[in-house]
Design a protein around this motif. Structure first.
Motif, PDB file in Angstrom:
ATOM      1  N   HIS A 118     -36.503  -7.016  87.145  1.00  0.00           N
ATOM      2  CA  HIS A 118     -36.731  -7.397  88.564  1.00  0.00           C
ATOM      3  C   HIS A 118     -36.164  -8.772  88.940  1.00  0.00           C
ATOM      4  O   HIS A 118     -36.915  -9.670  89.342  1.00  0.00           O
ATOM      5  N   ASP A 139     -42.747  -0.474  85.886  1.00  0.00           N
ATOM      6  CA  ASP A 139     -43.476  -1.720  85.647  1.00  0.00           C
ATOM      7  C   ASP A 139     -44.959  -1.497  85.975  1.00  0.00           C
ATOM      8  O   ASP A 139     -45.619  -2.348  86.568  1.00  0.00           O
ATOM      9  N   HIS A 171     -37.748 -12.764  83.638  1.00  0.00           N
ATOM     10  CA  HIS A 171     -38.518 -11.747  82.916  1.00  0.00           C
ATOM     11  C   HIS A 171     -37.489 -10.844  82.236  1.00  0.00           C
ATOM     12  O   HIS A 171     -36.496 -10.446  82.871  1.00  0.00           O
ATOM     13  N   GLU A 225     -42.232  -7.328  77.000  1.00  0.00           N
ATOM     14  CA  GLU A 225     -41.654  -8.068  78.127  1.00  0.00           C
ATOM     15  C   GLU A 225     -41.825  -9.555  77.861  1.00  0.00           C
ATOM     16  O   GLU A 225     -42.943 -10.041  77.658  1.00  0.00           O
ATOM     17  N   HIS A 233     -40.716   0.502  81.305  1.00  0.00           N
ATOM     18  CA  HIS A 233     -41.389  -0.758  81.636  1.00  0.00           C
ATOM     19  C   HIS A 233     -42.822  -0.461  82.070  1.00  0.00           C
ATOM     20  O   HIS A 233     -43.051  -0.050  83.215  1.00  0.00           O
ATOM     21  N   HIS A 281     -46.699  -7.943  78.282  1.00  0.00           N
ATOM     22  CA  HIS A 281     -46.241  -9.336  78.349  1.00  0.00           C
ATOM     23  C   HIS A 281     -46.504 -10.058  77.019  1.00  0.00           C
ATOM     24  O   HIS A 281     -47.660 -10.210  76.608  1.00  0.00           O
TER      25      HIS A 281
HETATM   26 ZN   LIG Z   1     -42.031  -8.829  84.869  1.00  0.00          ZN
END
Ligand SMILES: [Zn+2]
Ligand SMILES: [Zn+2]
Length: 294
Positions: free
Chosen positions: A121, A177, A87, A75, A20, A52
């Motif tokens: 998350h 992330d 998410h 994502e 991530h 994203h």
């Molecule tokens: Zn996220």
């Protein structure tokens, strides 16, 4: 318990990776070339690029000879048809998701293209347990490093236990992330280590789908082997080794005196619906296996 198959078939090497990460293709601070160099210097063997709403194309955007294996992902975020906010990290090459995608349609497309769909998350998103169990996610983030920085809501272990009660094959992930911006700093705080015969896209994705890896924020599993009903494990020096099962079921060894362990044997229970290992080092950093049987 009948017909259970031991998950860890170690015949190969361990490779460290992250599932991530964000680059300048969305809201990250580094280009794919920069982030590849950063992670390679930190000892990583592979990373997934999961910007994203952007299907990464590492073949086009990476250097000719990247210092580690770069892998595609995306994502997704948005609301499902019931209005719940998610998410979702998808691992694998996905290529038909557009900028104004509908979350549920995009998740279906990603699944049709063979991607793994990980609930990202959930605590930071404020997801309920019912929401975590709603879309047949392949796995869930049990640790997210940037959420740890943002407001401490990094822990997805309770969600994982809840999802395991419904589907004992649910995978778990510790992930960075990473954004590497002043408002989203930090990396190399949560990762996975896979067991695979070689390091390429196919073998990494296969190892992850099979759950042949562990997640860590510090300590390492060196080996996880089953001899009859006895589990034999070797680790980096840790203070505690635990076996966790449904509800309050558990086994543990170690002490608060500061003596560190590097191996133990456990007689595995026959009748737990699932079980996984947790190790904890002297700094309180933990690592987790996936469920031991599939
Ligand atoms: Zn996220
Ligand atoms: Zn993210």
């Amino acid at each position: 318990m009948i017909n259970r198959t031991f998950r860890y078939q170690e015949s190969a090497s361990w490779f460290k990776g992250n599932t991530h990460l964000h680059t300048t293709a969305s809201d990250g601070g580094n280009t794919i070339v920069e982030i590849a160099e950063l992670y390679a210097e930190a000892g990583y063997d592979f990373i997934f690029i999961t910007d994203h709403g952007v299907c990464s194309n590492v073949e086009q955007s990476s250097p000719v000879a990247p210092p580690l294996l770069l892998l595609n992902g995306i994502e997704l975020d948005g609301q499902d048809s019931k209005g719940s906010y998610y998410h979702v990290v998808c691992l694998g090459s996905v290529n038909v998701i557009f900028s104004n995608y509908n979350l549920e349609e995009a998740m279906i497309l990603a699944k049709e293209q063979g991607a793994l769909r990980i609930l990202a998350h959930p605590r930071w998103c404020g997801n309920t347990m019912e929401e975590a169990n709603r879309h047949d996610f392949d796995g869930v983030e049990i640790y997210n490093h940037v959420c740890h920085w943002l407001n401490g809501k990094s822990d997805g272990l309770t969600y994982w236990d809840n999802m395991l009660a419904k589907n004992p094959a649910t995978l778990s992930f510790a992930a960075d992330d990473a954004h590497l911006l002043s408002e989203h700093p930090g990396f190399n705080g949560g990762w996975i280590v896979i067991n695979a015969s070689e390091l390429n896209e196919e073998s990494v994705l296969k190892a992850i789908k099979m759950g042949q890896y562990y997640s860590s924020c510090g300590p390492d599993f060196k080996s996880i082997r089953l001899q009859g009903s006895i589990l034999e494990i070797e680790t980096s020096p840790v203070q505690f080794i635990r076996l966790a099962g449904p509800g309050n079921k558990g086994w543990r060894t170690g002490s608060f005196t500061g003596n560190l362990l590097t191996r133990t044997s456990i007689e595995l229970p026959e009748n737990w619906d699932y079980m996984y290992l947790e190790i904890e080092d002297g700094k309180g950093k933990r690592a987790w296996s996936n469920t031991l049987f599939v």
